[in-house]
Write a protein that holds these residues in place. Sequence first.
Motif, PDB file in Angstrom:
ATOM      1  N   TRP A 148       0.906  -1.136  -0.053  1.00 31.87           N
ATOM      2  CA  TRP A 148       0.042   0.171   0.013  1.00 31.87           C
ATOM      3  C   TRP A 148       0.820   1.269  -0.006  1.00 31.87           C
ATOM      4  CZ3 TRP A 148      -2.472   1.580   5.335  1.00 31.87           C
ATOM      5  CH2 TRP A 148      -1.326   1.239   6.359  1.00 31.87           C
ATOM      6  N   THR A 149       0.322   2.434  -0.235  1.00 29.51           N
ATOM      7  CA  THR A 149       1.063   3.807  -0.580  1.00 29.51           C
ATOM      8  C   THR A 149       0.628   4.649   0.865  1.00 29.51           C
ATOM      9  OG1 THR A 149      -0.631   4.554  -1.613  1.00 29.51           O
ATOM     10  CG2 THR A 149       0.955   3.306  -2.785  1.00 29.51           C
ATOM     11  N   TRP A 150       1.419   5.759   0.760  1.00 31.11           N
ATOM     12  CA  TRP A 150       0.915   6.554   1.786  1.00 31.11           C
ATOM     13  C   TRP A 150      -0.295   7.455   1.550  1.00 31.11           C
ATOM     14  CZ3 TRP A 150       2.490   6.546   6.545  1.00 31.11           C
ATOM     15  CH2 TRP A 150       3.627   6.267   6.867  1.00 31.11           C
ATOM     16  N   ASP A 151      -0.642   7.467   0.174  1.00 35.63           N
ATOM     17  CA  ASP A 151      -1.902   8.048  -0.264  1.00 35.63           C
ATOM     18  C   ASP A 151      -3.071   7.132   0.079  1.00 35.63           C
ATOM     19  OD1 ASP A 151      -0.807  10.303  -1.639  1.00 35.63           O
ATOM     20  OD2 ASP A 151      -0.752   9.284  -3.632  1.00 35.63           O
ATOM     21  N   ASP A 152      -2.912   5.739  -0.048  1.00 38.39           N
ATOM     22  CA  ASP A 152      -3.785   4.961   0.666  1.00 38.39           C
ATOM     23  C   ASP A 152      -3.971   5.062   2.099  1.00 38.39           C
ATOM     24  OD1 ASP A 152      -4.107   3.573  -1.915  1.00 38.39           O
ATOM     25  OD2 ASP A 152      -2.374   2.358  -1.463  1.00 38.39           O
ATOM     26  N   PHE A 153      -2.848   5.234   2.799  1.00 37.83           N
ATOM     27  CA  PHE A 153      -2.947   5.498   4.335  1.00 37.83           C
ATOM     28  C   PHE A 153      -3.567   6.606   4.768  1.00 37.83           C
ATOM     29  CE2 PHE A 153      -0.970   7.305   8.004  1.00 37.83           C
ATOM     30  CZ  PHE A 153      -0.718   6.025   9.052  1.00 37.83           C
ATOM     31  N   LYS A 154      -3.262   7.555   4.192  1.00 39.94           N
ATOM     32  CA  LYS A 154      -4.007   9.015   4.439  1.00 39.94           C
ATOM     33  C   LYS A 154      -5.364   9.079   4.065  1.00 39.94           C
ATOM     34  CE  LYS A 154      -1.053  11.439   2.258  1.00 39.94           C
ATOM     35  NZ  LYS A 154      -0.191  12.633   1.506  1.00 39.94           N
ATOM     36  N   THR A 155      -5.808   8.122   2.903  1.00 37.58           N
ATOM     37  CA  THR A 155      -7.267   8.139   2.604  1.00 37.58           C
ATOM     38  C   THR A 155      -8.048   7.238   3.942  1.00 37.58           C
ATOM     39  OG1 THR A 155      -6.803   8.122   0.211  1.00 37.58           O
ATOM     40  CG2 THR A 155      -9.024   7.423   0.949  1.00 37.58           C
ATOM     41  N   ILE A 156      -7.509   5.973   4.273  1.00 40.76           N
ATOM     42  CA  ILE A 156      -8.110   5.322   5.182  1.00 40.76           C
ATOM     43  C   ILE A 156      -7.991   6.016   6.645  1.00 40.76           C
ATOM     44  CG2 ILE A 156      -7.545   3.469   6.503  1.00 40.76           C
ATOM     45  CD1 ILE A 156      -6.312   2.153   4.122  1.00 40.76           C
ATOM     46  N   PRO A 189     -13.811  13.201  14.928  1.00 44.23           N
ATOM     47  CA  PRO A 189     -13.311  13.948  15.993  1.00 44.23           C
ATOM     48  C   PRO A 189     -14.335  13.930  17.014  1.00 44.23           C
ATOM     49  CG  PRO A 189     -12.599  14.833  13.972  1.00 44.23           C
ATOM     50  CD  PRO A 189     -13.421  13.737  13.496  1.00 44.23           C
ATOM     51  N   SER A 190     -15.680  14.247  16.702  1.00 49.99           N
ATOM     52  CA  SER A 190     -16.977  14.180  17.658  1.00 49.99           C
ATOM     53  C   SER A 190     -16.672  13.058  18.796  1.00 49.99           C
ATOM     54  CB  SER A 190     -18.284  14.318  17.073  1.00 49.99           C
ATOM     55  OG  SER A 190     -18.381  13.016  16.305  1.00 49.99           O
ATOM     56  N   LYS A 191     -16.188  11.952  18.299  1.00 54.57           N
ATOM     57  CA  LYS A 191     -16.168  10.722  19.301  1.00 54.57           C
ATOM     58  C   LYS A 191     -14.599  10.377  19.641  1.00 54.57           C
ATOM     59  CE  LYS A 191     -19.804   8.002  17.039  1.00 54.57           C
ATOM     60  NZ  LYS A 191     -20.225   6.955  16.286  1.00 54.57           N
ATOM     61  N   LYS A 192     -13.952  11.757  19.298  1.00 52.37           N
ATOM     62  CA  LYS A 192     -12.269  11.487  19.746  1.00 52.37           C
ATOM     63  C   LYS A 192     -11.749  10.023  19.286  1.00 52.37           C
ATOM     64  CE  LYS A 192     -12.827  14.027  24.006  1.00 52.37           C
ATOM     65  NZ  LYS A 192     -12.553  14.455  25.237  1.00 52.37           N
ATOM     66  N   GLN A 193     -12.199   9.981  18.015  1.00 52.93           N
ATOM     67  CA  GLN A 193     -11.603   8.726  17.369  1.00 52.93           C
ATOM     68  C   GLN A 193     -10.879   9.375  16.130  1.00 52.93           C
ATOM     69  OE1 GLN A 193     -14.132   5.298  16.416  1.00 52.93           O
ATOM     70  NE2 GLN A 193     -13.436   5.246  13.952  1.00 52.93           N
ATOM     71  N   TYR A 194      -9.563   8.594  15.630  1.00 52.61           N
ATOM     72  CA  TYR A 194      -8.866   9.373  14.915  1.00 52.61           C
ATOM     73  C   TYR A 194      -8.242   8.122  13.979  1.00 52.61           C
ATOM     74  CZ  TYR A 194      -9.609  13.602  16.987  1.00 52.61           C
ATOM     75  OH  TYR A 194      -9.921  14.775  17.681  1.00 52.61           O
ATOM     76  N   GLY A 195      -7.739   8.136  12.979  1.00 46.14           N
ATOM     77  CA  GLY A 195      -7.213   7.262  11.947  1.00 46.14           C
ATOM     78  C   GLY A 195      -5.727   7.060  12.287  1.00 46.14           C
ATOM     79  N   PHE A 196      -4.978   7.966  12.922  1.00 48.42           N
ATOM     80  CA  PHE A 196      -3.532   7.524  13.120  1.00 48.42           C
ATOM     81  C   PHE A 196      -3.178   8.478  14.490  1.00 48.42           C
ATOM     82  CE2 PHE A 196       0.803   8.333  11.836  1.00 48.42           C
ATOM     83  CZ  PHE A 196       1.382   7.132  12.342  1.00 48.42           C
ATOM     84  N   LYS A 227      -9.180   3.971  20.217  1.00 48.18           N
ATOM     85  CA  LYS A 227      -9.545   5.432  19.528  1.00 48.18           C
ATOM     86  C   LYS A 227      -8.808   5.918  18.511  1.00 48.18           C
ATOM     87  CE  LYS A 227     -12.925   6.439  22.477  1.00 48.18           C
ATOM     88  NZ  LYS A 227     -14.174   6.769  21.947  1.00 48.18           N
ATOM     89  N   ILE A 228      -7.710   5.208  18.068  1.00 41.62           N
ATOM     90  CA  ILE A 228      -6.880   5.415  17.028  1.00 41.62           C
ATOM     91  C   ILE A 228      -6.916   4.188  16.124  1.00 41.62           C
ATOM     92  CG2 ILE A 228      -5.539   7.143  17.696  1.00 41.62           C
ATOM     93  CD1 ILE A 228      -3.122   5.708  18.324  1.00 41.62           C
ATOM     94  N   ALA A 229      -7.458   4.111  14.975  1.00 41.42           N
ATOM     95  CA  ALA A 229      -7.268   2.963  13.936  1.00 41.42           C
ATOM     96  C   ALA A 229      -6.088   2.064  13.734  1.00 41.42           C
ATOM     97  CB  ALA A 229      -7.929   3.304  12.867  1.00 41.42           C
ATOM     98  N   MET A 230      -5.032   3.153  13.639  1.00 38.17           N
ATOM     99  CA  MET A 230      -3.590   2.786  12.974  1.00 38.17           C
ATOM    100  C   MET A 230      -2.528   3.405  13.938  1.00 38.17           C
ATOM    101  SD  MET A 230      -3.958   3.009   9.015  1.00 38.17           S
ATOM    102  CE  MET A 230      -4.727   4.500   8.682  1.00 38.17           C
ATOM    103  N   TRP A 231      -1.573   2.522  14.107  1.00 35.46           N
ATOM    104  CA  TRP A 231      -0.546   2.889  14.921  1.00 35.46           C
ATOM    105  C   TRP A 231       1.032   2.352  14.650  1.00 35.46           C
ATOM    106  CZ3 TRP A 231       1.256   6.511  18.046  1.00 35.46           C
ATOM    107  CH2 TRP A 231       2.169   6.286  18.859  1.00 35.46           C
ATOM    108  N   GLU A 232       1.987   3.423  14.422  1.00 40.94           N
ATOM    109  CA  GLU A 232       3.074   3.029  14.058  1.00 40.94           C
ATOM    110  C   GLU A 232       4.057   2.692  15.289  1.00 40.94           C
ATOM    111  OE1 GLU A 232       7.362   3.742  13.143  1.00 40.94           O
ATOM    112  OE2 GLU A 232       6.148   5.182  14.159  1.00 40.94           O
ATOM    113  N   SER A 233       4.782   1.405  15.053  1.00 41.21           N
ATOM    114  CA  SER A 233       5.801   1.068  16.204  1.00 41.21           C
ATOM    115  C   SER A 233       6.299  -0.291  15.819  1.00 41.21           C
ATOM    116  CB  SER A 233       4.936   1.072  17.537  1.00 41.21           C
ATOM    117  OG  SER A 233       5.673   0.758  18.591  1.00 41.21           O
TER     118      SER A 233
END
Length: 422
Positions: free
Chosen positions: A174-182, A189-196, A270-276
């Motif tokens: 996958w690409t960073w464009d895919d990542f940002k779209t997802i 934000p109203s539920k304090k949920q974020y993609g990353f 509360k975050i869908a993706m995490w880099e580690s």
Amino acid sequence: MKKLTTAFLVLFLVFAMAACSNSKSSGTNNAGGNGGSNGKTILRFATWDSGETLKIQQMIAKKFEEKNPNVKVQVEAYGDGFDQKLAASFGAKNPPDVMYMWNFPAYFQSLEPLDQLIKSDPDMDMNDFYQGLFNYSSMYGKLYGMPAGFTTRVVYYNKALFDAAGIPYPKDGWTWDDFKTIAKKLSNPSKKQYGFGVRPEPDTYDLQGFVWSNGSSYISEDGKKIAGYMNSPETIKSLKMFADMVKDKSAVLVGGKNQQSGDDIFKAGKIAMWESGIWPLEGFKEAKVNFGTVEMPAFSGKPVKGVIASSAVSIAKDSKNKDLAWKFVKFYSSPEAIKMRTADLPVRISVVKEMKTEQDPLISPFYKMLERSNDTPAFLLNKNWDDINRNLSAAVNAIMLGQDAEKQLNNAVKDSEKYIEK
């Protein structure tokens, strides 16, 4: 495994203090390889580990003692004071015989080169190790540490959040464009949920993988130039990307002062993706998070590259028991000892195949990223990287908080040129 940072020591000050001390490290026996009270030869081994990981080191030491009844391995747990205590012991000419090591530019002159020991030892099969790891424990063509453990970095993703949004799980390639779209689709934000989740003060060492993947680096391969590298358009884009995601609310800052860590927020869904790296994986399992892992995204048309966080075991040049120290290093690098280590990833190909480690879908991306991790980190390319990195870190922290990336990196280069010229 100690997480890598690039803050080098002010060694001269520590050495001066050590010279005025009584030459004993806290909690150590000043045996220097001589016989202990029970007639056994004492071999000192220093580690930065604590807690459960320290217990693993102690188990390995006990196993070595079983195979060598006349030896007592004195495990010295320096913890957070590892660098200070190790530098002081070198300065006092009373270092541990064997030690964990990562910061080879700071210490290699006090370490024993291992090349001749390896060459004269037919039992050491160097081809059984992942070769990219040796790049992280070598200086000026000599090897100063045997790989002990490592991790690369991957993207963890919360399957439940993907399922709820009807979004397919990410796949290698996958690409960073895919990542940002997802990330945008998975943010509410109203539920304090974020993609990353974005770290407000990320380690510049860890960010190198993104910069390399976009075809740039912090510094030239010969370590003599940062202008046009640290502030290149590709570097700027790599670092600005995360700040832009925070700005458009597809990502959130995590782990800053008075903030929960990214690991904890990921566990809370509360975050869908995490880099580690590998460190939080077992904790996510224990928290019953339904998650997957995938290799890092690519910049369009460019190969993905990764960075390794590694640890090695080294021998002090001033060790009075180098033959025994090498025997311990050999055992520490053996399949038997590597199988005892559960806090990081196996460094031997044969162990990975035997344990079928690569077949674990959660682990496989780490080894795929290892194959993509052949670049040399900046701290190994210039002896003054500590000084340069202070300016780079300040710039990166400012960028993550929304300040102009090009301006910040140009200033970092300008302020650091004097260290390149030394």
